[in-house]
Design an enzyme around this catalytic site. Sequence first.
Site, PDB file in Angstrom:
ATOM      1  N   GLY A 168       0.737  -1.092   0.035  1.00 28.63           N
ATOM      2  CA  GLY A 168       0.103  -0.179   0.074  1.00 28.63           C
ATOM      3  C   GLY A 168       0.878   1.197  -0.105  1.00 28.63           C
ATOM      4  O   GLY A 168       2.132   1.097   0.634  1.00 28.63           O
ATOM      5  N   GLU A 169       0.284   2.320  -0.547  1.00 23.25           N
ATOM      6  CA  GLU A 169       1.043   3.592  -0.755  1.00 23.25           C
ATOM      7  C   GLU A 169       0.031   4.684  -0.626  1.00 23.25           C
ATOM      8  O   GLU A 169      -0.989   4.489  -1.359  1.00 23.25           O
ATOM      9  CB  GLU A 169       1.971   3.744  -1.741  1.00 23.25           C
ATOM     10  CG  GLU A 169       2.922   4.605  -1.934  1.00 23.25           C
ATOM     11  CD  GLU A 169       3.769   4.501  -3.114  1.00 23.25           C
ATOM     12  OE1 GLU A 169       4.772   5.451  -3.128  1.00 23.25           O
ATOM     13  OE2 GLU A 169       4.005   3.558  -3.903  1.00 23.25           O
ATOM     14  N   GLY A 170       0.342   5.775   0.210  1.00 21.81           N
ATOM     15  CA  GLY A 170      -0.608   6.815   0.070  1.00 21.81           C
ATOM     16  C   GLY A 170       0.257   8.347   0.754  1.00 21.81           C
ATOM     17  O   GLY A 170       1.466   8.315   0.620  1.00 21.81           O
ATOM     18  N   GLY A 171      -0.271   9.169   0.933  1.00 16.40           N
ATOM     19  CA  GLY A 171       0.003  10.570   1.469  1.00 16.40           C
ATOM     20  C   GLY A 171       0.910  10.425   2.603  1.00 16.40           C
ATOM     21  O   GLY A 171       1.810  10.936   3.167  1.00 16.40           O
ATOM     22  N   PHE A 172       0.524   9.440   3.590  1.00 19.51           N
ATOM     23  CA  PHE A 172       1.163   9.248   4.922  1.00 19.51           C
ATOM     24  C   PHE A 172       2.554   8.383   4.721  1.00 19.51           C
ATOM     25  O   PHE A 172       3.305   8.309   5.441  1.00 19.51           O
ATOM     26  CB  PHE A 172       0.340   8.088   5.657  1.00 19.51           C
ATOM     27  CG  PHE A 172      -0.036   6.887   5.038  1.00 19.51           C
ATOM     28  CD1 PHE A 172       0.665   5.717   4.853  1.00 19.51           C
ATOM     29  CD2 PHE A 172      -1.391   6.829   4.510  1.00 19.51           C
ATOM     30  CE1 PHE A 172       0.366   4.637   4.317  1.00 19.51           C
ATOM     31  CE2 PHE A 172      -1.932   5.530   3.670  1.00 19.51           C
ATOM     32  CZ  PHE A 172      -0.920   4.601   3.728  1.00 19.51           C
TER      33      PHE A 172
ATOM     34  N   ARG B 103       4.466   4.576   2.903  1.00 23.86           N
ATOM     35  CA  ARG B 103       4.357   3.201   2.555  1.00 23.86           C
ATOM     36  C   ARG B 103       4.081   2.170   3.465  1.00 23.86           C
ATOM     37  O   ARG B 103       4.718   2.136   4.449  1.00 23.86           O
ATOM     38  CB  ARG B 103       5.478   2.707   1.299  1.00 23.86           C
ATOM     39  CG  ARG B 103       5.761   3.790   0.492  1.00 23.86           C
ATOM     40  CD  ARG B 103       6.986   3.446  -0.308  1.00 23.86           C
ATOM     41  NE  ARG B 103       6.852   4.304  -1.716  1.00 23.86           N
ATOM     42  CZ  ARG B 103       7.958   3.914  -2.453  1.00 23.86           C
ATOM     43  NH1 ARG B 103       9.125   3.318  -2.095  1.00 23.86           N
ATOM     44  NH2 ARG B 103       8.098   4.889  -3.688  1.00 23.86           N
ATOM     45  N   VAL B 104       3.358   1.164   2.914  1.00 22.76           N
ATOM     46  CA  VAL B 104       3.019  -0.031   3.825  1.00 22.76           C
ATOM     47  C   VAL B 104       3.550  -1.305   3.197  1.00 22.76           C
ATOM     48  O   VAL B 104       3.416  -1.670   2.142  1.00 22.76           O
ATOM     49  CB  VAL B 104       1.536  -0.355   4.110  1.00 22.76           C
ATOM     50  CG1 VAL B 104       1.096  -1.495   4.891  1.00 22.76           C
ATOM     51  CG2 VAL B 104       0.871   0.778   4.611  1.00 22.76           C
TER      52      VAL B 104
ATOM     53  N   LYS C 213       4.040   0.015   8.471  1.00 22.47           N
ATOM     54  CA  LYS C 213       3.799   1.421   7.701  1.00 22.47           C
ATOM     55  C   LYS C 213       4.728   2.294   8.041  1.00 22.47           C
ATOM     56  O   LYS C 213       4.927   2.726   9.281  1.00 22.47           O
ATOM     57  CB  LYS C 213       2.467   1.914   8.230  1.00 22.47           C
ATOM     58  CG  LYS C 213       2.011   3.384   7.684  1.00 22.47           C
ATOM     59  CD  LYS C 213       0.521   3.775   7.598  1.00 22.47           C
ATOM     60  CE  LYS C 213       0.275   4.410   9.080  1.00 22.47           C
ATOM     61  NZ  LYS C 213      -1.170   4.719   9.096  1.00 22.47           N
TER      62      LYS C 213
ATOM     63  N   ASP D  80     -11.502  10.335  10.050  1.00 17.70           N
ATOM     64  CA  ASP D  80     -11.085   9.931   8.646  1.00 17.70           C
ATOM     65  C   ASP D  80     -11.656   8.505   8.242  1.00 17.70           C
ATOM     66  O   ASP D  80     -10.841   7.747   7.553  1.00 17.70           O
ATOM     67  CB  ASP D  80      -9.430   9.786   8.550  1.00 17.70           C
ATOM     68  CG  ASP D  80      -9.058   9.832   7.124  1.00 17.70           C
ATOM     69  OD1 ASP D  80      -9.465  10.525   6.438  1.00 17.70           O
ATOM     70  OD2 ASP D  80      -7.919   9.528   7.140  1.00 17.70           O
TER      71      ASP D  80
END
Length: 382
Positions: free
Chosen positions: A85-89, A91-92, A107, A205
């Site tokens: 997974g990957e997002g603004g926070f 990577r996982v 994470k 959220d």
Amino acid sequence: MGCFKCCLSEERISRKSLKKSIKEYNDARTLASFANISFKTDSSRKRYIAEEIRQIGKGNISADIFTFRDLNTATKNFNHENLIGEGGFGRVYKGIIQKTNQVVAVKQLDRNGFQGNREFLVEVLMLSLLHHPNLVSLVGYCADGDQRILVYEYMINGSLEDHLLELAPDKKPLDWNTRMKIAEGAARGLEYLHESANPPVIYRDFKASNVLLDENFNPKLSDFGLAKLGPTGDKTHVSTRVMGTYGYCAPEYALTGQLTAKSDVYSFGVVFLELITGRRVIDNSRPSEEQNLVSWATPLFKDRRKFTLMADPLLQGNYPLKGLYQALAVAAMCLQEEASTRPLMSDVVTALEFLAVHNDAAEERAVDDDDIKKPCPDSDSD
């Protein structure tokens, strides 16, 4: 409240047992004291993250403390092949803790992103002090140097978004019963935060990508970095800067920054509508009048003859018509423009329990007009 009662059984399910203090720690004041902590950087003290957690948690933090070397080994040097997974926070990664042979999700927060020390601390403390079957479990954390890493239980089926809004060609769409099961479990997680935690917690959220699924598609809420402790005493709301994801935020929160538990109820309504329709809350690939899911659905809520137009086409009609009506009634109430007219999460859970019990797969699609009332967006639910 009248139209919402169509989803509730005559005998209201008692929820006194859910009002108990959190069992996992003896002193409920631990979480309460967390409400008064300032997370503003104090460069003069330069206190380590681990020391902050030790002092705020008052010895109740059960999460393991990992070194960066531990997690580097667990993820095979944060190998891209282990990226899940990957997002603004950040990577996982999928990893395996050597000492216990436990499969975990690691994470690694983006050191250049917005999610800094405050969000890291919030996540560690929230998930260490709050425990529920529908909240993801925190295995541990790492605060070596400038590294901020969180280690969770591994959820083999990924997020709800993966199965609903970003469905791979080789994946089957979620069936109706599984969708209702996910909705009920996620609602239970929010209910626990709102009505059992002391003080209450506002998740802030709630969205499809933050609802993780285990091997049996049981949902668990994740990503608590934006969570806020709710109002206490005679206060009606928490004033805070607007954070969250566009489309999921309640209108009153987006406009004023005044946050209440009813803000989460609105966000739940958005995700529940995504579950029913298979549509994203914001989808710029659709015609302009259909790009905003809530704006598209609002007029349709008023005409029961159009309810079937709102069902996900991937269901291919395999759903109980009465169940669809009831589900849309719940979604409509959660999406009320006025926060005060939205139901409590405990009411939503009760309605979804009722829906699950009466969600007979053998039910015919023809339903008597008198069997169910259509949603009435202007009614008062309080």
